[in-house]
Design a protein around this motif. Structure first.
Motif, PDB file in Angstrom:
ATOM      1  N   THR A 145       0.831  -1.206   0.000  1.00  0.00           N
ATOM      2  CA  THR A 145       0.000   0.000   0.000  1.00  0.00           C
ATOM      3  C   THR A 145       0.865   1.256   0.000  1.00  0.00           C
ATOM      4  O   THR A 145       0.620   2.194  -0.774  1.00  0.00           O
ATOM      5  CB  THR A 145      -0.933  -0.003   1.231  1.00  0.00           C
ATOM      6  OG1 THR A 145      -1.734  -1.186   1.202  1.00  0.00           O
ATOM      7  CG2 THR A 145      -1.815   1.229   1.258  1.00  0.00           C
ATOM      8  N   LEU A 146       1.891   1.272   0.841  1.00  0.00           N
ATOM      9  CA  LEU A 146       2.747   2.454   0.953  1.00  0.00           C
ATOM     10  C   LEU A 146       3.551   2.707  -0.317  1.00  0.00           C
ATOM     11  O   LEU A 146       3.728   3.866  -0.716  1.00  0.00           O
ATOM     12  CB  LEU A 146       3.678   2.321   2.157  1.00  0.00           C
ATOM     13  CG  LEU A 146       2.993   2.485   3.511  1.00  0.00           C
ATOM     14  CD1 LEU A 146       3.901   1.995   4.635  1.00  0.00           C
ATOM     15  CD2 LEU A 146       2.579   3.934   3.725  1.00  0.00           C
ATOM     16  N   TRP A 147       4.047   1.646  -0.980  1.00  0.00           N
ATOM     17  CA  TRP A 147       4.793   1.856  -2.237  1.00  0.00           C
ATOM     18  C   TRP A 147       3.900   2.515  -3.284  1.00  0.00           C
ATOM     19  O   TRP A 147       4.322   3.450  -3.970  1.00  0.00           O
ATOM     20  CB  TRP A 147       5.355   0.534  -2.771  1.00  0.00           C
ATOM     21  CG  TRP A 147       6.662   0.174  -2.140  1.00  0.00           C
ATOM     22  CD1 TRP A 147       6.893  -0.794  -1.200  1.00  0.00           C
ATOM     23  CD2 TRP A 147       7.934   0.792  -2.384  1.00  0.00           C
ATOM     24  NE1 TRP A 147       8.213  -0.805  -0.846  1.00  0.00           N
ATOM     25  CE2 TRP A 147       8.886   0.152  -1.564  1.00  0.00           C
ATOM     26  CE3 TRP A 147       8.365   1.823  -3.215  1.00  0.00           C
ATOM     27  CZ2 TRP A 147      10.234   0.510  -1.555  1.00  0.00           C
ATOM     28  CZ3 TRP A 147       9.709   2.163  -3.202  1.00  0.00           C
ATOM     29  CH2 TRP A 147      10.617   1.518  -2.379  1.00  0.00           C
ATOM     30  N   PHE A 148       2.672   2.042  -3.403  1.00  0.00           N
ATOM     31  CA  PHE A 148       1.780   2.614  -4.417  1.00  0.00           C
ATOM     32  C   PHE A 148       1.286   4.008  -4.019  1.00  0.00           C
ATOM     33  O   PHE A 148       1.186   4.890  -4.877  1.00  0.00           O
ATOM     34  CB  PHE A 148       0.622   1.663  -4.733  1.00  0.00           C
ATOM     35  CG  PHE A 148       1.063   0.520  -5.607  1.00  0.00           C
ATOM     36  CD1 PHE A 148       1.228   0.697  -6.975  1.00  0.00           C
ATOM     37  CD2 PHE A 148       1.373  -0.715  -5.068  1.00  0.00           C
ATOM     38  CE1 PHE A 148       1.673  -0.331  -7.788  1.00  0.00           C
ATOM     39  CE2 PHE A 148       1.815  -1.759  -5.870  1.00  0.00           C
ATOM     40  CZ  PHE A 148       1.966  -1.561  -7.230  1.00  0.00           C
ATOM     41  N   ALA A 149       1.011   4.215  -2.741  1.00  0.00           N
ATOM     42  CA  ALA A 149       0.572   5.546  -2.288  1.00  0.00           C
ATOM     43  C   ALA A 149       1.690   6.573  -2.476  1.00  0.00           C
ATOM     44  O   ALA A 149       1.443   7.708  -2.919  1.00  0.00           O
ATOM     45  CB  ALA A 149       0.142   5.486  -0.822  1.00  0.00           C
ATOM     46  N   THR A 150       2.929   6.188  -2.179  1.00  0.00           N
ATOM     47  CA  THR A 150       4.069   7.091  -2.361  1.00  0.00           C
ATOM     48  C   THR A 150       4.256   7.417  -3.838  1.00  0.00           C
ATOM     49  O   THR A 150       4.518   8.565  -4.205  1.00  0.00           O
ATOM     50  CB  THR A 150       5.343   6.455  -1.774  1.00  0.00           C
ATOM     51  OG1 THR A 150       5.116   6.160  -0.389  1.00  0.00           O
ATOM     52  CG2 THR A 150       6.537   7.379  -1.911  1.00  0.00           C
TER      53      THR A 150
END
Length: 168
Positions: free
Chosen positions: A152-157
């Protein structure tokens, strides 16, 4: 005194202004810095996403599979960290090219918060891997949560990375 009264002196401002001028006047430098940023994101983030997916798959098969996957993860981790270093350096160069705009950009600071969360999550993942290696069966569930958070964090970033230049 070297400066006239009333003039705001910002430490490093001359360096920032020089870099901004060089950056603005060179398509090759702009292209190189952008490629370093996006290319390292692709390399490091791609490896991290693949490792997260493999770890999630292994977590469905039990401790032994997760332990094996986390051993492979340590090799991938070096690639991710090296690429994150490139992302950070190129990001600082991008920020320096338009410092005042980045400084007040809400989208930029949201992206920075996501980057910090990504790094903290990576540290938690490594610590969870150590727990699994010493036989903590509860850590398998934790590794699933941390791997999902990582995805989730990789895509949100990445999303915020696409937003930032469009809102400056």
């Amino acid at each position: 005194s070297c400066c006239s009264e009333g003039t705001d002196v910002v430490p490093g401002r001359e360096l920032l202004d020089t870099w901004a001028s060089i950056y603005a006047n060179s398509a090759a430098i702009r292209s190189g810095v952008a490629f370093a940023h996006v290319g390292a994101l692709l390399g490091g983030g791609g490896c991290a996403v693949a490792a997260d997916l493999w770890t999630l798959q292994a977590s469905r098969q039990g401790n032994a599979s997760v332990r094996t996957e986390l051993e492979r993860f340590h090799g991938v981790h070096r690639i991710v960290v090296a690429n994150l270093a490139i992302v950070i350096v190129s990001g600082l160069l991008l920020m320096g090219a338009d410092f005042d705009a980045y400084l007040v950009s809400t989208a930029f600071w949201i992206k920075m918060a996501l980057v910090v969360a990504l790094v903290v999550n990576g540290a938690v993942l490594l610590r969870t891997g150590v727990s699994i290696a010493v036989g903590d069966t509860r850590a398998v569930r934790r590794v699933r949560v941390v791997s999902m958070a990582s995805l989730t964090l990789w895509f949100a970033t990445t999303l915020m990375g696409a937003v930032v230049p469009n809102v400056l």
